[in-house]
Design an enzyme around this catalytic site. Structure first.
Site, PDB file in Angstrom:
ATOM      1  N   LYS A  44      -4.323  -9.984   2.764  1.00 14.92           N
ATOM      2  CA  LYS A  44      -2.925  -9.611   3.017  1.00 14.92           C
ATOM      3  C   LYS A  44      -1.947 -10.127   1.968  1.00 14.92           C
ATOM      4  O   LYS A  44      -0.750 -10.250   2.215  1.00 14.92           O
ATOM      5  CB  LYS A  44      -2.438 -10.046   4.423  1.00 14.92           C
ATOM      6  CG  LYS A  44      -3.358  -9.748   5.565  1.00 14.92           C
ATOM      7  CD  LYS A  44      -4.075  -8.439   5.501  1.00 14.92           C
ATOM      8  CE  LYS A  44      -3.187  -7.240   5.581  1.00 14.92           C
ATOM      9  NZ  LYS A  44      -3.993  -5.986   5.408  1.00 14.92           N
ATOM     10  N   HIS A  99     -12.261 -11.766  -1.474  1.00 17.32           N
ATOM     11  CA  HIS A  99     -11.391 -12.691  -0.733  1.00 17.32           C
ATOM     12  C   HIS A  99     -12.083 -14.051  -0.591  1.00 17.32           C
ATOM     13  O   HIS A  99     -11.610 -14.910   0.146  1.00 17.32           O
ATOM     14  CB  HIS A  99     -11.144 -12.184   0.692  1.00 17.32           C
ATOM     15  CG  HIS A  99     -10.311 -10.943   0.805  1.00 17.32           C
ATOM     16  ND1 HIS A  99      -9.157 -10.733   0.086  1.00 17.32           N
ATOM     17  CD2 HIS A  99     -10.442  -9.849   1.605  1.00 17.32           C
ATOM     18  CE1 HIS A  99      -8.635  -9.570   0.445  1.00 17.32           C
ATOM     19  NE2 HIS A  99      -9.394  -9.016   1.352  1.00 17.32           N
ATOM     20  N   SER A 129       1.965 -10.181   7.838  1.00 12.85           N
ATOM     21  CA  SER A 129       1.209  -8.981   7.472  1.00 12.85           C
ATOM     22  C   SER A 129      -0.144  -8.980   8.190  1.00 12.85           C
ATOM     23  O   SER A 129      -0.586  -7.954   8.723  1.00 12.85           O
ATOM     24  CB  SER A 129       1.018  -8.952   5.950  1.00 12.85           C
ATOM     25  OG  SER A 129       0.242  -7.850   5.573  1.00 12.85           O
TER      26      SER A 129
HETATM   27  N1  PPS Z   1       2.205  -0.717  -3.744  1.00 11.66           N
HETATM   28  C1  PPS Z   1       2.557  -1.722  -2.943  1.00 11.66           C
HETATM   29  N2  PPS Z   1       3.767  -2.304  -3.088  1.00 11.66           N
HETATM   30  C2  PPS Z   1       4.145  -3.324  -2.285  1.00 11.66           C
HETATM   31  N3  PPS Z   1       3.359  -3.847  -1.297  1.00 11.66           N
HETATM   32  C3  PPS Z   1       2.156  -3.283  -1.128  1.00 11.66           C
HETATM   33  C4  PPS Z   1       1.682  -2.223  -1.936  1.00 11.66           C
HETATM   34  N4  PPS Z   1       0.439  -1.892  -1.512  1.00 11.66           N
HETATM   35  C5  PPS Z   1       0.142  -2.714  -0.486  1.00 11.66           C
HETATM   36  N5  PPS Z   1       1.170  -3.557  -0.246  1.00 11.66           N
HETATM   37  C6  PPS Z   1       1.278  -4.552   0.825  1.00 11.66           C
HETATM   38  O1  PPS Z   1       0.228  -5.511   0.740  1.00 11.66           O
HETATM   39  C7  PPS Z   1      -0.121  -5.943   2.070  1.00 11.66           C
HETATM   40  C8  PPS Z   1      -1.607  -5.700   2.310  1.00 11.66           C
HETATM   41  O2  PPS Z   1      -2.309  -6.689   1.591  1.00 11.66           O
HETATM   42  P1  PPS Z   1      -3.807  -6.511   1.069  1.00 11.66           P
HETATM   43  O3  PPS Z   1      -3.913  -5.284   0.248  1.00 11.66           O
HETATM   44  O4  PPS Z   1      -4.158  -7.800   0.430  1.00 11.66           O
HETATM   45  O5  PPS Z   1      -4.617  -6.325   2.418  1.00 11.66           O
HETATM   46  S1  PPS Z   1      -6.197  -6.599   2.603  1.00 11.66           S
HETATM   47  O6  PPS Z   1      -6.367  -8.031   2.797  1.00 11.66           O
HETATM   48  O7  PPS Z   1      -6.926  -6.140   1.440  1.00 11.66           O
HETATM   49  O8  PPS Z   1      -6.536  -5.854   3.837  1.00 11.66           O
HETATM   50  C9  PPS Z   1       0.764  -5.164   3.026  1.00 11.66           C
HETATM   51  O9  PPS Z   1       1.919  -5.976   3.258  1.00 11.66           O
HETATM   52  P2  PPS Z   1       2.870  -5.820   4.530  1.00 11.66           P
HETATM   53  O10 PPS Z   1       3.612  -4.519   4.357  1.00 11.66           O
HETATM   54  O11 PPS Z   1       3.790  -6.996   4.464  1.00 11.66           O
HETATM   55  O12 PPS Z   1       2.016  -5.839   5.756  1.00 11.66           O
HETATM   56  C10 PPS Z   1       1.076  -3.927   2.196  1.00 11.66           C
HETATM   57  O13 PPS Z   1       2.207  -3.210   2.610  1.00 11.66           O
END
Ligand code: PPS
Length: 286
Positions: A44, A99, A129
Site C-alpha cells: 500500500k 514486499h 489505504s
Molecule cells: N498513479 C497513481 N497515482 C497516485 N496514487 C496511486 C497511483 N496508483 C496507485 N496509487 C495508490 O497506491 C495505493 C496502493 O498501493 P500499492 O500499489 O502499493 O498496493 S499493493 O500493496 O500493491 O496492493 C493506493 O492508495 P490509496 O488511494 O491511498 O488507497 C492507490 O490509490
C-alpha cells in the site's frame, strides 16, 4: 488480519499464492541477475504506481505494453508462486517486485549489482489505504473497523509484518550505489522530477515527449481506467466487487480518519521506532 495467513520466519503472508516452502526457496535459491531491476515496497505504498512508471520508462512512454499485459506479469512478485514461476522462465533483464522484508529477501541480491528502488510512504496513509483494501480481500482475515486495523498495524500484526521493521531494514541499504529510496510523497508532489530521478538511476534517457507520455499513462486516472493495472481482473477470485486498488491516490488522507488519540499514539510510536534515522527520509512531516 493474520488469522488466515501463512507464516514464515515469524512474518505473516496472505493465504493465497504464498507458502513457507516457496518463501524458503526464494530466499535461498532465487538467482538475482546483475541486470535485474527490483522494486521494493511495504504493501500500500504505491507499488503499482512505481511499477507502471518503470514499465513506461522501459517502453519509452509507449502505452502498448502496460495496456496489453497484466501488471503482475510485467513485473512479477518474486515471493508468490505465480511470480516465481514466471521469473524463472524470463530471459534477459527482468523487472521484479517484492514486499519482502530485507531479512527474507533472496540472498543472491546482496552479492549482485542489480538495482533496487525502495518506495516509502507515510505509514499513516499506508495504514488507511490498507484498511480499505484488505476489508474487501478474500485471502486475509478482514478488518472489521479502522480502529481494529489501527491496532493490528501498530502491533505489526499485518501481512508482511511491521511497517517499522520493514522500513528500517531496507533503509540500512541507503548508502549503496545500486539502491534508491523514493517516497510516494515526492512522486505525488513532483512527479516529473521523480521520474527523471528514476531514469537517471536506471540509466535511461527519454525525449521530452516520451517523458510526457510516461507521466500521462501512469497518472492515477490512466491507471484507474487500465484493466491491466487496476486489479479489476482479480475481482471475484481475490476481491469483492467493491474492492479497489486505486482508491484516492492522495497524501495525508489519514487526517480524515485518525482520531486525535490515534494520531498521538502513532506519533509517539514513530518517534520511538524511527528517531535515530535521518529524518529527511520522511518527506511527509507527519
Ligand atoms: N498513479 C497513481 N497515482 C497516485 N496514487 C496511486 C497511483 N496508483 C496507485 N496509487 C495508490 O497506491 C495505493 C496502493 O498501493 P500499492 O500499489 O502499493 O498496493 S499493493 O500493496 O500493491 O496492493 C493506493 O492508495 P490509496 O488511494 O491511498 O488507497 C492507490 O490509490
Amino acid at each position: 488480519m493474520t488469522g488466515k495467513c501463512v507464516w514464515f520466519e515469524g512474518i505473516p503472508f496472505p493465504s493465497l499464492d504464498y507458502s513457507p516452502e516457496l518463501l524458503r526457496e526464494v530466499q535461498e535459491s532465487f538467482l538475482v541477475k546483475d541486470e535485474d531491476v527490483l522494486l521494493l515496497t511495504f504493501p500500500k505504498s504505491g507499488t503499482n504506481w512505481l511499477i507502471e512508471t518503470v514499465c513506461l520508462i522501459y517502453s519509452k512512454g509507449d502505452p502498448k505494453w502496460v495496456q496489453s499485459e497484466p501488471i503482475w506479469d510485467r513485473c512479477p512478485w518474486v515471493e508468490t508462486k505465480h511470480g516465481y514461476e514466471l521469473l524463472k522462465e524470463k530471459e534477459g533483464p527482468r523487472l521484479i517486485s517484492s514486499h519482502l522484508p530485507i531479512q527474507l529477501f533472496p540472498k543472491s541480491f546482496f552479492k549482485s549489482k542489480a538495482k533496487m528502488i525502495y518506495l516509502i510512504r507515510n505509514p499513516r496513509d499506508v495504514l488507511v489505504s490498507g484498511y480499505f483494501f484488505w476489508r474487501s480481500a478474500k485471502f486475509v482475515k478482514r478488518p472489521q473497523s479502522l480502529e481494529q486495523y489501527f491496532e493490528w498495524f501498530v502491533e505489526g500484526n499485518v501481512v508482511f509484518g511491521s511497517w517499522f521493521d520493514h522500513a528500517r531494514g531496507w533503509m540500512s541499504m541507503r548508502d549503496k550505489e545500486n539502491f534508491l529510496i523514493l517516497s510516494y510523497e515526492e512522486m505525488k508532489w513532483d512527479t516529473r522530477s521523480t521520474v527523471e530521478k528514476i531514469c537517471q538511476f536506471l540509466g535511461k534517457k527519454l525525449e521530452p515527449e516520451e517523458l510526457n507520455s510516461v507521466l500521462k499513462n501512469s497518472s492515477f486516472q490512466a491507471m484507474k481506467e487500465n484493466s491491466m493495472s487496476n486489479y479489476s481482473l482479480l475481482k471475484g477470485q481475490y476481491f469483492e466487487e467493491n474492492g479497489q486498488l486505486l482508491r484516492k491516490g492522495v497524501t495525508g488522507d489519514w487526517r480524515n480518519y485518525f482520531t486525535v488519540a490515534q494520531a498521538e499514539t502513532f506519533d509517539k510510536l514513530f518517534q520511538e521506532k524511527m528517531a535515530d534515522l535521518p529524518q529527511d527520509l520522511f518527506l511527509w512531516k507527519q
